[in-house]
Scaffold this motif. Structure first.
Motif, PDB file in Angstrom:
ATOM      1  N   VAL A 132      -3.862   3.520  -9.001  1.00 45.22           N
ATOM      2  CA  VAL A 132      -4.078   2.703  -7.666  1.00 45.22           C
ATOM      3  C   VAL A 132      -3.596   1.272  -7.720  1.00 45.22           C
ATOM      4  O   VAL A 132      -3.360   0.573  -6.791  1.00 45.22           O
ATOM      5  N   GLY A 133      -3.428   0.686  -9.130  1.00 41.68           N
ATOM      6  CA  GLY A 133      -3.119  -0.665  -9.153  1.00 41.68           C
ATOM      7  C   GLY A 133      -1.651  -0.901  -9.254  1.00 41.68           C
ATOM      8  O   GLY A 133      -1.232  -2.074  -9.324  1.00 41.68           O
ATOM      9  N   CYS A 188       4.230  10.580   4.184  1.00 41.86           N
ATOM     10  CA  CYS A 188       3.076   9.872   4.436  1.00 41.86           C
ATOM     11  C   CYS A 188       3.587   8.363   4.616  1.00 41.86           C
ATOM     12  O   CYS A 188       2.711   7.542   5.442  1.00 41.86           O
ATOM     13  N   GLY A 189       4.696   7.985   3.831  1.00 42.19           N
ATOM     14  CA  GLY A 189       5.065   6.297   4.119  1.00 42.19           C
ATOM     15  C   GLY A 189       5.468   6.186   5.613  1.00 42.19           C
ATOM     16  O   GLY A 189       5.036   5.210   5.931  1.00 42.19           O
ATOM     17  N   GLY A 200       0.901  -1.341  -0.039  1.00 45.96           N
ATOM     18  CA  GLY A 200       0.005   0.132   0.014  1.00 45.96           C
ATOM     19  C   GLY A 200       0.823   1.196   0.132  1.00 45.96           C
ATOM     20  O   GLY A 200       0.584   2.382  -0.587  1.00 45.96           O
ATOM     21  N   SER A 201       1.922   1.123   0.776  1.00 52.31           N
ATOM     22  CA  SER A 201       2.569   2.480   0.854  1.00 52.31           C
ATOM     23  C   SER A 201       3.451   2.678  -0.628  1.00 52.31           C
ATOM     24  O   SER A 201       3.684   4.081  -0.620  1.00 52.31           O
ATOM     25  N   PHE A 202       3.671   1.904  -1.527  1.00 50.92           N
ATOM     26  CA  PHE A 202       4.471   2.027  -2.369  1.00 50.92           C
ATOM     27  C   PHE A 202       3.386   3.028  -3.343  1.00 50.92           C
ATOM     28  O   PHE A 202       3.706   4.129  -3.995  1.00 50.92           O
ATOM     29  N   THR A 203       1.973   2.849  -3.586  1.00 49.42           N
ATOM     30  CA  THR A 203       1.206   3.340  -4.280  1.00 49.42           C
ATOM     31  C   THR A 203       0.861   4.887  -3.567  1.00 49.42           C
ATOM     32  O   THR A 203       0.574   5.596  -4.093  1.00 49.42           O
ATOM     33  N   LEU A 204       1.008   4.727  -2.319  1.00 44.91           N
ATOM     34  CA  LEU A 204       0.679   6.018  -1.427  1.00 44.91           C
ATOM     35  C   LEU A 204       1.807   6.962  -1.704  1.00 44.91           C
ATOM     36  O   LEU A 204       1.102   8.084  -2.109  1.00 44.91           O
ATOM     37  N   GLY A 205       2.812   6.612  -1.818  1.00 43.72           N
ATOM     38  CA  GLY A 205       3.779   7.538  -2.243  1.00 43.72           C
ATOM     39  C   GLY A 205       3.757   7.998  -3.710  1.00 43.72           C
ATOM     40  O   GLY A 205       3.685   9.529  -3.867  1.00 43.72           O
ATOM     41  N   THR A 264      -4.797  -3.045   3.250  1.00 46.38           N
ATOM     42  CA  THR A 264      -6.234  -2.844   2.672  1.00 46.38           C
ATOM     43  C   THR A 264      -6.775  -1.523   2.729  1.00 46.38           C
ATOM     44  O   THR A 264      -7.317  -0.835   2.032  1.00 46.38           O
ATOM     45  N   ALA A 265      -6.352  -0.675   4.169  1.00 44.79           N
ATOM     46  CA  ALA A 265      -7.112   0.484   4.259  1.00 44.79           C
ATOM     47  C   ALA A 265      -6.429   1.529   3.180  1.00 44.79           C
ATOM     48  O   ALA A 265      -6.975   2.336   2.982  1.00 44.79           O
ATOM     49  N   LEU A 266      -5.021   1.335   3.017  1.00 46.23           N
ATOM     50  CA  LEU A 266      -4.288   2.156   2.023  1.00 46.23           C
ATOM     51  C   LEU A 266      -5.090   2.342   0.798  1.00 46.23           C
ATOM     52  O   LEU A 266      -5.024   3.410   0.010  1.00 46.23           O
ATOM     53  N   TYR A 267      -5.576   1.121   0.352  1.00 40.37           N
ATOM     54  CA  TYR A 267      -6.067   1.118  -1.001  1.00 40.37           C
ATOM     55  C   TYR A 267      -7.130   2.250  -1.148  1.00 40.37           C
ATOM     56  O   TYR A 267      -7.139   3.035  -2.120  1.00 40.37           O
TER      57      TYR A 267
END
Lengths: 286, 318
Positions: free
Chosen positions: A205-206, A66-67, A37-42, A94-97
């Motif tokens: 997001v994917g 954010c990471g 999740g954190s990769f996409t978060l960044g 899951t939440a990060l999605y």
């Protein structure tokens, strides 16, 4: 030649992911799935910041921050919520999605034509310059990490995974150091995400699909290969592992292997390397 | 110092491997066309086949053209690597099927003048793929107004339109926004439910069923994958489905106004021919051919009266 450069660019960015995974998986002995999740978060934080007019470098720092927060959440869930490590990672991931979808407002943001650390003009914008810039960033991160893990705090974080009693015996709090470690790990992965979004000019997001596997394979690959070479530190080994990972995929594509077989190839490679490492070890014991 | 040396040696070996690889792959006089398909998926397969077959019909047969067809298996990192390989191979044209594949191709070729053709991208403007001299393609934007017209013709009693979609697919989000506007214009109520993967679909559907009179599908990969079970549940509840492509009508939707993805691929091939003939600065096109399809069995089961003017142009399936 240009393909080699692309492979190295992507491989070195994966190297940052590998460094993050190295900290959680190897140093803290914590299989942390948050990184997916954190990769996409960044990437999403960087993308939305850049299209809102934030300087791309500042956007990278925001992504890193954010990471760090994402890692802290996983850490808090584990240390104070007493939830098992695997589950904590799954929960945060899951939440990060959803968080990523909310941040980006839509599943895909194009950065084409937007300012970008790789195309700022300050460093030039051809592929080689981009590669050099990425290499410098990776080197700086590696040196900072190597330095940090030699400080007293860093030593204690290392002890969390291998010898937690030691930490307690000198009055340290194992939980706190675990949270710091996870935070750094996810901060690095998010930072890698922000670089990736800028390199490929979009965030989606994917885009984290397979990131945890990539990180784990890189770390195991790097460490197994560099076993016996005492002068290679774990951090260097992880980066090298990531570059090799990407190089293997590149070579397989070049040899015309159907992409459906790529994951199978990676699995085979991993098993081979682990077995060779094991046979070597048994030999030395005899 | 030693460390740095080892890193250098490793990098040198890696580079050497690739340089050898590069030499091997060169040396043919043929045109080289790279095709990146984002994921294995029936509609995207049809795009690819439609493209390649029409290219052959245009005279770009395998005697003169080397087709490098790669599937990224829904992995965006892999899509990038494939695109970079195609640029390194100096392909004369790269085709990206579905948004992430098209973006990867566009980005890999950004420093070159290799032409890029995208296929099955519903919003090329938002994807950053419009307005570049070497990029063109076919946008499979859904004819939402035609879907709403179908509802008016077939289900005059319907008041509220529902839609299920994956809010992680950029194509779906675009289409649902357009569908919502179109429904509002015609005075329909509009309800949505989102899913993240196939296993969420049935639950999301239950949450919608009590609120809606008709379910409308967009071109959503996740929801379309679950079409057979959606059709079963809707038949039980007596709710009609307006599909987004013909295949869904065969799977139990009442009707669709959509297109055949083979035609979409083939329209892309027409653009490719113009580009290979030397033309540049071509604007992207919308899908040209649309067709109304109606499922006779569902019409009977729901007791629907098909107006004559619609029956005259529609294709009926069972």
């Amino acid at each position: 030649m240009s393909f080699t450069v692309s492979i190295l660019q992507q491989g070195l960015i994966y190297g940052i992911i590998a460094l993050g995974v190295y900290i959680s998986y190897k140093i803290l002995d914590f299989p942390d799935l948050t990184v997916d999740g954190s990769f996409t978060l960044g990437a999403s934080v960087a993308a939305i910041s850049i299209i809102s007019g934030v300087d791309p470098w500042v956007a990278c720092v925001l992504a890193l921050t954010c990471g760090l927060l994402a890692g802290i959440i996983t850490g808090l869930l584990h240390v104070y919520g007493k939830i098992t490590n695997l589950l904590c990672g799954i929960i945060t991931m899951t939440a990060l999605y959803s968080v990523n979808l909310v941040i980006m407002e839509r599943p895909n943001i194009s950065l084409a034509g937007q300012p970008n650390i790789f195309r700022s003009g300050f460093f030039g914008s051809d592929a080689i310059t981009r590669l050099i810039l990425i290499a410098i960033i990776v080197l700086i991160i590696k040196l900072i990490l190597d330095w940090f893990f030699r400080t007293k705090k860093g030593m204690l974080i290392r002890a969390v995974g291998s010898n937690p009693q030691l930490v307690t015996s000198i009055g340290g709090n194992v939980g706190t150091y675990k949270i710091i470690g996870l935070s750094i790990s996810n901060g690095l992965v998010a930072f890698a995400g922000s670089l990736m979004a800028q390199l490929q000019n979009f965030a989606d997001v994917g885009m984290s699909s397979g990131v945890i596997i990539l990180g784990l394979i890189s770390v195991i690959l790097g460490i197994t290969i560099s076993k016996g070479l005492k002068f290679i530190s774990g951090s260097t080994a992880s980066i090298v592992g990531a570059v090799i990972y990407q190089a293997v995929i590149g070579t397989a594509l070049y040899l015309g292997m159907p992409t459906a077989f790529l994951r199978l190839t990676m699995a085979t490679l991993l098993v081979t390397i682990l077995l060779i490492g094991r046979i070597k070890r048994e030999d030395t014991l005899k | 110092m030693k460390k740095a040396l080892v890193i250098l040696v490793v990098m040198a070996i890696v580079s050497a491997v690739f340089l050898v690889g590069c030499e091997n792959s060169k040396g043919t006089e043929n045109l080289r066309i790279g095709i990146i398909q984002f994921a294995p998926h029936p509609s995207l397969d049809n795009c690819r086949d439609g493209f390649v077959n029409t290219m052959k019909a245009h005279g770009f047969t395998e005697d003169t053209v080397t087709y490098d067809i790669q599937n990224a298996n829904a992995d965006m990192n892999l899509a990038n690597t494939i695109a970079q390989k195609m640029v390194a191979d100096a392909c004369d044209l790269i085709v990206g099927i579905a948004t992430p594949a098209a973006q990867a191709a566009f980005n890999a070729a950004i420093d070159t003048d290799i032409p890029i053709i995208f296929i099955a991208v519903s919003n090329p403007v938002a994807a950053g793929l419009s307005g570049h001299s070497n990029v063109t393609g076919v946008s499979d934007v859904l004819q939402v107004d035609e879907q709403i017209d179908l509802i008016k013709a077939l289900l005059p009693e319907a008041k509220t339109v529902g839609v299920l979609f994956n809010n992680g697919e950029v194509n779906s989000v675009n289409q649902v926004e357009m569908l919502g506007e179109s429904a509002a214009k015609s005075g329909f109520g509009f309800e949505t439910a989102t899913v993240a993967n196939v296993s969420d679909v049935m639950l999301a559907l239950e949450s919608l069923l009590t609120k809606i009179d008709v379910l409308v599908n967009v071109l959503d990969n996740t929801v379309v994958s679950a079409m057979p079970s959606i059709a079963d549940r809707c038949a039980e509840a007596g709710i009609a489905i307006i599909g987004s492509e013909e295949e869904q009508v065969r799977n139990g939707a009442l009707a669709s106004s959509g297109f055949d993805y083979t035609d979409v691929g083939s329209q892309g091939a027409d653009l490719a021919k113009r580009i290979l003939d030397g033309e540049r600065n071509i604007n992207f096109e919308l899908v040209k051919e649309t067709q109304v399809t109606i499922n006779e069995a569902v019409v009977q089961a729901l007791g629907i009266n098909v107006p004559e003017e619609l029956a005259a142009v529609a294709e009926f399936v069972k």
